[in-house]
Design a protein around this motif. Sequence first.
Motif, PDB file in Angstrom:
ATOM      1  N   ALA A 145      -4.062  -6.741  -4.521  1.00 28.00           N
ATOM      2  CA  ALA A 145      -5.373  -7.237  -5.064  1.00 28.00           C
ATOM      3  C   ALA A 145      -5.504  -8.812  -4.340  1.00 28.00           C
ATOM      4  O   ALA A 145      -6.462  -9.259  -3.899  1.00 28.00           O
ATOM      5  CB  ALA A 145      -5.423  -7.596  -6.571  1.00 28.00           C
ATOM      6  N   ILE A 159     -14.464  -6.806  -3.672  1.00 28.00           N
ATOM      7  CA  ILE A 159     -14.793  -5.577  -4.701  1.00 28.00           C
ATOM      8  C   ILE A 159     -13.375  -4.735  -4.477  1.00 28.00           C
ATOM      9  O   ILE A 159     -12.815  -4.071  -5.548  1.00 28.00           O
ATOM     10  CB  ILE A 159     -15.971  -4.500  -3.977  1.00 28.00           C
ATOM     11  CG1 ILE A 159     -17.092  -5.305  -4.102  1.00 28.00           C
ATOM     12  CG2 ILE A 159     -15.755  -3.194  -4.634  1.00 28.00           C
ATOM     13  CD1 ILE A 159     -17.551  -5.827  -5.699  1.00 28.00           C
ATOM     14  N   GLU A 160     -12.461  -4.530  -3.277  1.00 28.27           N
ATOM     15  CA  GLU A 160     -11.241  -3.992  -3.447  1.00 28.27           C
ATOM     16  C   GLU A 160     -10.263  -4.676  -4.121  1.00 28.27           C
ATOM     17  O   GLU A 160      -9.474  -4.068  -4.738  1.00 28.27           O
ATOM     18  CB  GLU A 160     -10.844  -3.707  -1.885  1.00 28.27           C
ATOM     19  CG  GLU A 160     -11.420  -2.823  -1.069  1.00 28.27           C
ATOM     20  CD  GLU A 160     -11.243  -2.536   0.403  1.00 28.27           C
ATOM     21  OE1 GLU A 160     -10.056  -2.505   0.579  1.00 28.27           O
ATOM     22  OE2 GLU A 160     -12.024  -2.674   1.341  1.00 28.27           O
ATOM     23  N   SER A 161     -10.285  -6.055  -4.125  1.00 30.50           N
ATOM     24  CA  SER A 161      -9.559  -6.725  -4.971  1.00 30.50           C
ATOM     25  C   SER A 161      -9.758  -6.377  -6.445  1.00 30.50           C
ATOM     26  O   SER A 161      -8.619  -6.346  -6.977  1.00 30.50           O
ATOM     27  CB  SER A 161      -9.679  -8.259  -4.505  1.00 30.50           C
ATOM     28  OG  SER A 161      -9.043  -9.080  -5.370  1.00 30.50           O
ATOM     29  N   TYR A 162     -11.017  -6.535  -6.904  1.00 31.93           N
ATOM     30  CA  TYR A 162     -11.010  -6.244  -8.199  1.00 31.93           C
ATOM     31  C   TYR A 162     -10.595  -4.585  -8.528  1.00 31.93           C
ATOM     32  O   TYR A 162     -10.057  -4.577  -9.519  1.00 31.93           O
ATOM     33  CB  TYR A 162     -12.673  -6.398  -8.249  1.00 31.93           C
ATOM     34  CG  TYR A 162     -13.318  -5.887  -9.624  1.00 31.93           C
ATOM     35  CD1 TYR A 162     -13.769  -7.134 -10.480  1.00 31.93           C
ATOM     36  CD2 TYR A 162     -13.324  -4.623 -10.177  1.00 31.93           C
ATOM     37  CE1 TYR A 162     -13.969  -6.869 -11.973  1.00 31.93           C
ATOM     38  CE2 TYR A 162     -13.937  -4.375 -11.478  1.00 31.93           C
ATOM     39  CZ  TYR A 162     -14.255  -5.522 -12.213  1.00 31.93           C
ATOM     40  OH  TYR A 162     -14.641  -5.416 -13.434  1.00 31.93           O
ATOM     41  N   ALA A 163     -10.873  -3.759  -7.546  1.00 34.59           N
ATOM     42  CA  ALA A 163     -10.380  -2.434  -8.088  1.00 34.59           C
ATOM     43  C   ALA A 163      -8.899  -2.382  -8.089  1.00 34.59           C
ATOM     44  O   ALA A 163      -8.316  -1.799  -9.081  1.00 34.59           O
ATOM     45  CB  ALA A 163     -10.650  -1.499  -7.138  1.00 34.59           C
ATOM     46  N   TYR A 164      -8.241  -2.919  -7.158  1.00 34.54           N
ATOM     47  CA  TYR A 164      -6.809  -3.054  -7.128  1.00 34.54           C
ATOM     48  C   TYR A 164      -6.313  -3.762  -8.451  1.00 34.54           C
ATOM     49  O   TYR A 164      -5.333  -3.529  -9.220  1.00 34.54           O
ATOM     50  CB  TYR A 164      -6.215  -3.665  -5.967  1.00 34.54           C
ATOM     51  CG  TYR A 164      -6.265  -3.112  -4.610  1.00 34.54           C
ATOM     52  CD1 TYR A 164      -6.062  -1.596  -4.758  1.00 34.54           C
ATOM     53  CD2 TYR A 164      -6.725  -3.547  -3.578  1.00 34.54           C
ATOM     54  CE1 TYR A 164      -6.058  -0.971  -3.355  1.00 34.54           C
ATOM     55  CE2 TYR A 164      -6.684  -3.125  -2.385  1.00 34.54           C
ATOM     56  CZ  TYR A 164      -6.363  -1.703  -2.171  1.00 34.54           C
ATOM     57  OH  TYR A 164      -6.434  -0.961  -1.046  1.00 34.54           O
ATOM     58  N   TRP A 197       0.172  -3.348  -7.211  1.00 24.10           N
ATOM     59  CA  TRP A 197      -1.193  -3.441  -7.391  1.00 24.10           C
ATOM     60  C   TRP A 197      -1.705  -4.848  -7.283  1.00 24.10           C
ATOM     61  O   TRP A 197      -2.861  -5.220  -6.578  1.00 24.10           O
ATOM     62  CB  TRP A 197      -1.767  -2.643  -8.487  1.00 24.10           C
ATOM     63  CG  TRP A 197      -1.697  -1.244  -8.634  1.00 24.10           C
ATOM     64  CD1 TRP A 197      -0.830  -0.660  -9.353  1.00 24.10           C
ATOM     65  CD2 TRP A 197      -2.355  -0.366  -7.731  1.00 24.10           C
ATOM     66  NE1 TRP A 197      -0.948   0.581  -9.076  1.00 24.10           N
ATOM     67  CE2 TRP A 197      -1.546   0.935  -8.223  1.00 24.10           C
ATOM     68  CE3 TRP A 197      -3.234  -0.452  -6.957  1.00 24.10           C
ATOM     69  CZ2 TRP A 197      -1.968   2.012  -7.462  1.00 24.10           C
ATOM     70  CZ3 TRP A 197      -3.620   0.581  -6.225  1.00 24.10           C
ATOM     71  CH2 TRP A 197      -3.158   1.786  -6.636  1.00 24.10           C
ATOM     72  N   ALA A 205      -6.193  -8.253  -0.636  1.00 27.17           N
ATOM     73  CA  ALA A 205      -7.700  -7.966  -0.287  1.00 27.17           C
ATOM     74  C   ALA A 205      -8.566  -9.128  -0.661  1.00 27.17           C
ATOM     75  O   ALA A 205      -9.532  -9.624   0.324  1.00 27.17           O
ATOM     76  CB  ALA A 205      -8.358  -6.985  -1.299  1.00 27.17           C
ATOM     77  N   TYR A 206      -8.418  -9.874  -1.555  1.00 29.48           N
ATOM     78  CA  TYR A 206      -8.948 -11.185  -1.928  1.00 29.48           C
ATOM     79  C   TYR A 206      -8.989 -12.235  -0.581  1.00 29.48           C
ATOM     80  O   TYR A 206     -10.045 -12.719  -0.496  1.00 29.48           O
ATOM     81  CB  TYR A 206      -8.632 -11.822  -3.124  1.00 29.48           C
ATOM     82  CG  TYR A 206      -9.606 -12.904  -3.722  1.00 29.48           C
ATOM     83  CD1 TYR A 206     -10.763 -12.434  -4.330  1.00 29.48           C
ATOM     84  CD2 TYR A 206      -9.434 -14.022  -3.523  1.00 29.48           C
ATOM     85  CE1 TYR A 206     -11.364 -13.368  -4.756  1.00 29.48           C
ATOM     86  CE2 TYR A 206     -10.300 -15.289  -3.880  1.00 29.48           C
ATOM     87  CZ  TYR A 206     -11.419 -14.822  -4.424  1.00 29.48           C
ATOM     88  OH  TYR A 206     -12.203 -15.614  -4.813  1.00 29.48           O
ATOM     89  N   VAL A 245       0.730  -1.244  -0.002  1.00 27.61           N
ATOM     90  CA  VAL A 245      -0.252  -0.074   0.028  1.00 27.61           C
ATOM     91  C   VAL A 245       0.702   1.336   0.057  1.00 27.61           C
ATOM     92  O   VAL A 245       0.416   2.238  -0.731  1.00 27.61           O
ATOM     93  CB  VAL A 245      -0.932  -0.039   1.131  1.00 27.61           C
ATOM     94  CG1 VAL A 245      -0.541   0.274   2.478  1.00 27.61           C
ATOM     95  CG2 VAL A 245      -2.160   1.109   1.078  1.00 27.61           C
ATOM     96  N   ARG A 291     -12.498  -9.041   0.827  1.00 30.04           N
ATOM     97  CA  ARG A 291     -12.527  -7.781   0.261  1.00 30.04           C
ATOM     98  C   ARG A 291     -12.493  -7.822  -1.229  1.00 30.04           C
ATOM     99  O   ARG A 291     -11.771  -7.311  -1.789  1.00 30.04           O
ATOM    100  CB  ARG A 291     -11.563  -6.912   0.933  1.00 30.04           C
ATOM    101  CG  ARG A 291     -11.543  -6.643   2.428  1.00 30.04           C
ATOM    102  CD  ARG A 291     -10.766  -5.655   3.030  1.00 30.04           C
ATOM    103  NE  ARG A 291      -9.284  -6.003   2.938  1.00 30.04           N
ATOM    104  CZ  ARG A 291      -8.509  -5.311   2.297  1.00 30.04           C
ATOM    105  NH1 ARG A 291      -8.648  -4.032   1.794  1.00 30.04           N
ATOM    106  NH2 ARG A 291      -7.151  -5.899   2.203  1.00 30.04           N
TER     107      ARG A 291
END
Length: 140
Positions: A51, A61-66, A47, A54-55, A34, A59
């Motif tokens: 991801a 959705i955060e994983s998807y965004a990262y 990134w 987060a996964y 981070v 998390r």
Amino acid sequence: MSDEFRKNLLGPEPTLLPEEPEVVSRLAAGDEAVDLAAKHPTSSLVWAILADEAYAEGRTIESYAYARTGYHRGLDALRRNGWRGAGPVPYSHEPNRGFLRSLNALGRAAASIGEIDEAERIAKFLRESDPEASEKLSGS
């Protein structure tokens, strides 16, 4: 028959991304992804790590965004290094792994949220980039 003609029949040359010595050394020294993302926002590797973390923590959705960020940063890097939208991106070349990990993480997160067409497109892209990457990353 010219060598250029044979080369074209075989398809594009593999794309090899440049090394990221500062990112790799900072990760090895224990810096958090981070923090590195803020200092090295063009690095697909940081990134991808975010991801994956987060996964693993649920998390999605955060994983998807990262993963989406790492994927797009990787596409930018590939294009800067001669990639024209197709051709091998070898997993064996360590600097390519950040992009390939981001691609894998994006497909995984897309599947988790029911975005099946996107997950299938990403899986195909990963296989076409390097079947070895698809095999090595499928468990992550």
